[in-house]
Design an enzyme around this catalytic site. Structure first.
Site, short mmCIF file in Angstrom:
data_model
loop_
_atom_site.label_atom_id
_atom_site.label_comp_id
_atom_site.label_asym_id
_atom_site.label_seq_id
_atom_site.Cartn_x
_atom_site.Cartn_y
_atom_site.Cartn_z
CE1 TYR A 1 9.79 12.02 -10.08
CE2 TYR A 1 11.13 13.75 -9.13
CZ TYR A 1 10.99 12.45 -9.59
OH TYR A 1 12.06 11.59 -9.55
CB SER B 1 14.79 5.29 -3.05
OG SER B 1 13.78 5.69 -3.94
N PRO B 2 17.51 6.95 -1.04
CG PRO B 2 18.49 8.92 -0.25
CD PRO B 2 17.50 8.41 -1.25
CG LEU B 3 16.48 8.16 3.98
CD1 LEU B 3 15.64 9.34 4.44
CD2 LEU B 3 17.41 7.70 5.09
CG LEU C 1 12.58 -0.38 5.15
CD1 LEU C 1 11.28 -1.13 5.40
CD2 LEU C 1 13.50 -1.22 4.29
CG LEU C 2 16.97 1.93 4.91
CD1 LEU C 2 18.13 2.31 3.98
CD2 LEU C 2 17.21 0.55 5.51
N GLY D 1 13.39 3.34 10.33
CA GLY D 1 12.98 2.48 11.45
C GLY D 1 11.61 2.86 12.01
N1 LIG Z 1 15.14 8.62 -11.09
C1 LIG Z 1 14.18 7.88 -10.60
O1 LIG Z 1 13.66 6.96 -11.25
C2 LIG Z 1 13.73 8.16 -9.19
C3 LIG Z 1 12.91 7.23 -8.50
C4 LIG Z 1 12.55 7.53 -7.17
C5 LIG Z 1 12.97 8.72 -6.57
N2 LIG Z 1 13.74 9.62 -7.28
C6 LIG Z 1 14.21 10.89 -6.67
O2 LIG Z 1 14.83 10.60 -5.40
C7 LIG Z 1 14.22 11.34 -4.36
C8 LIG Z 1 14.28 10.54 -3.08
O3 LIG Z 1 13.76 9.22 -3.22
P1 LIG Z 1 12.41 8.76 -2.51
O4 LIG Z 1 11.59 9.92 -2.16
O5 LIG Z 1 11.83 7.69 -3.37
O6 LIG Z 1 12.92 7.99 -1.19
P2 LIG Z 1 13.73 8.42 0.10
O7 LIG Z 1 14.41 9.69 -0.08
O8 LIG Z 1 14.50 7.22 0.48
O9 LIG Z 1 12.57 8.56 1.19
C9 LIG Z 1 11.88 9.76 1.38
C10 LIG Z 1 10.89 9.60 2.53
O10 LIG Z 1 11.56 9.13 3.70
C11 LIG Z 1 11.05 9.76 4.85
N3 LIG Z 1 12.15 10.52 5.46
C12 LIG Z 1 12.96 11.45 4.86
N4 LIG Z 1 13.86 11.95 5.73
C13 LIG Z 1 13.63 11.34 6.91
C14 LIG Z 1 14.23 11.44 8.18
N5 LIG Z 1 15.25 12.27 8.42
N6 LIG Z 1 13.76 10.66 9.18
C15 LIG Z 1 12.72 9.81 8.97
N7 LIG Z 1 12.11 9.67 7.77
C16 LIG Z 1 12.56 10.44 6.74
C17 LIG Z 1 9.90 10.66 4.38
O11 LIG Z 1 8.69 9.92 4.41
P3 LIG Z 1 7.69 9.84 5.70
O12 LIG Z 1 8.00 10.97 6.61
O13 LIG Z 1 6.34 9.92 5.09
O14 LIG Z 1 7.97 8.48 6.28
C18 LIG Z 1 10.29 10.93 2.93
O15 LIG Z 1 9.20 11.27 2.11
C19 LIG Z 1 12.82 11.65 -4.88
O16 LIG Z 1 12.24 12.78 -4.25
C20 LIG Z 1 13.09 11.89 -6.35
O17 LIG Z 1 13.58 13.21 -6.55
C21 LIG Z 1 14.14 9.33 -8.56
#
Ligand SMILES: NC(=O)c1ccc[n+]([C@@H]2O[C@H](COP(=O)([O-])OP(=O)(O)OC[C@H]3O[C@@H](n4cnc5c(N)ncnc54)[C@H](OP(=O)(O)O)[C@@H]3O)[C@@H](O)[C@H]2O)c1
Length: 323
Positions: free
Chosen positions: A59, A198-200, A204-205, A207
């Site tokens: 990262y 990527s729990p959100l 996308l989730l 909205g």
């Molecule tokens: N092991 C692997 O291969 C792998 C792959 C992917 C990720 N990961 C890990 O998982 C973590 C999380 O996954 P991810 O970042 O891909 O996706 P995510 O947690 O589903 O989405 C994060 C994004 O959602 C938005 N968000 C977060 N909280 C929110 C809220 N309360 N209300 C509205 N929007 C919100 C923000 O983007 P905006 O504000 O810009 O919309 C944020 O950057 C990463 O940081 C990483 O550490 C691991």
């Protein structure tokens, strides 16, 4: 905050913090975020009881680990600190050297969880795990984990290590439910855990995004989920999230997280672009969904059929080049 019921040396919070966003160009949050907001997010997370912090050597080419380590400061000892190595040529000396380099960037004497970022198709785990064993023996690594592993490969990794491979970090959300088939039952039955990334569904989730309001950063521009047609297809799932959210005076994002962590073996590591998002994500740990709500969300998720595979790739290429 709620914590996983598993026998680890430190408690693992059900809502953790993912730090891919820290200093990574592909998220496009810029220097003010990397220089200030990211640190503030970590410090607020600690105040709110978050213990699980997840990074990776890839990262921001190590910058995420540096930002996280600096921000944790004295709290490093109480945090359940997790990072990942990319297993390219993962022979023992390389595994050992990479763990030392990560710990150094994190300013830590000890990695609570050291994970293999993805399965290497060419190296079997029997070749990789001696390095992990050595790291545990010298006391640099507490628990060993994997990421993006199938159940078969998770078990093989454990056999090769000769002891517990605590966790498998995989994509898990209302838009990605494949871990339910094998990984979650295995984790629950054997006292292991699934760390939901990527729990959100990368935002996308929440909205927030529609056909006309699409995120522009590189991560999501390259994701089929954010194709205009898939944003249209997600509308009914977002609608279901909004309905449940209204009953809890919550947001769709909070309900999406509450749904993910309802499973006893799951901790989620949402990323956050602001302190406010982090606070909102942490508060989701307190939301108790009823069985009816859980099933309604499940049904809405079953009906969500995004365009995927080659058809999605063709559309991504067309949208990238405006044709
Ligand atoms: N092991 C692997 O291969 C792998 C792959 C992917 C990720 N990961 C890990 O998982 C973590 C999380 O996954 P991810 O970042 O891909 O996706 P995510 O947690 O589903 O989405 C994060 C994004 O959602 C938005 N968000 C977060 N909280 C929110 C809220 N309360 N209300 C509205 N929007 C919100 C923000 O983007 P905006 O504000 O810009 O919309 C944020 O950057 C990463 O940081 C990483 O550490 C691991």
């Amino acid at each position: 905050m709620r914590y996983l019921a598993c026998d680890t040396a430190k408690r693992i919070s059900k809502i953790g913090l993912g730090t891919w966003q820290f200093g990574s160009r592909e998220w496009g949050y810029g220097e003010p975020y990397a220089g200030q907001e990211a640190g503030a997010i970590v410090r607020r997370a600690i105040e709110l009881g978050v213990t699980l912090f997840d990074s990776a050597e890839t990262y921001g080419f190590g910058r995420s680990e540096r930002i996280l380590g600096r921000a944790l400061g004295e709290s490093r000892e109480s945090a359940f600190l997790a990072t990942k190595m990319l297993p390219v040529v993962p022979v023992p000396p390389v595994v050992e050297q990479r763990a030392v380099a990560s710990a150094d960037r994190l300013g830590a004497h000890w990695l609570d969880l050291y994970q293999l970022h993805l399965p290497n198709p060419l190296f079997r785990d029997t070749m990789i795990m001696p390095g992990m064993r050595a790291l545990r023996r010298i006391g640099l690594v507490g628990e060993v984990g994997v990421s993006n592993y199938s159940l078969g490969r998770w078990r093989a990794a454990e056999e090769a290590l000769g002891s517990r491979v605590l966790s498998n970090q995989v994509s898990y959300s209302l838009a990605a439910r494949s871990p339910e088939t094998e990984l979650l039952p295995f984790a629950q039955e054997h006292g292991h855990i699934v760390i939901a990334y990527s729990p959100l569904a990368q935002g996308l989730l929440s909205g927030r995004y529609h056909r006309t309001i699409r995120p522009t950063n590189r991560v999501r521009a390259a994701s089929p989920l954010f194709l205009p047609d898939n944003l249209d297809r997600a509308a009914s799932l977002i609608g279901a999230l909004r309905e449940v959210a209204a009953a809890h005076s919550a947001t769709p994002a909070q309900i999406a997280l509450a749904w993910v962590i309802r499973h006893p073996a799951v901790a989620a590591i949402p990323g956050a672009s602001s302190v406010e998002q982090l606070e909102s994500n942490v508060a989701a740990a307190e939301i108790e969904l009823t069985d009816d709500e859980y099933q309604a969300l499940q049904a809405a998720s079953d009906r969500f059929r995004p365009i995927a595979g080659p058809a999605a790739v063709a559309r991504l290429v067309r949208s990238r080049f405006g044709r």
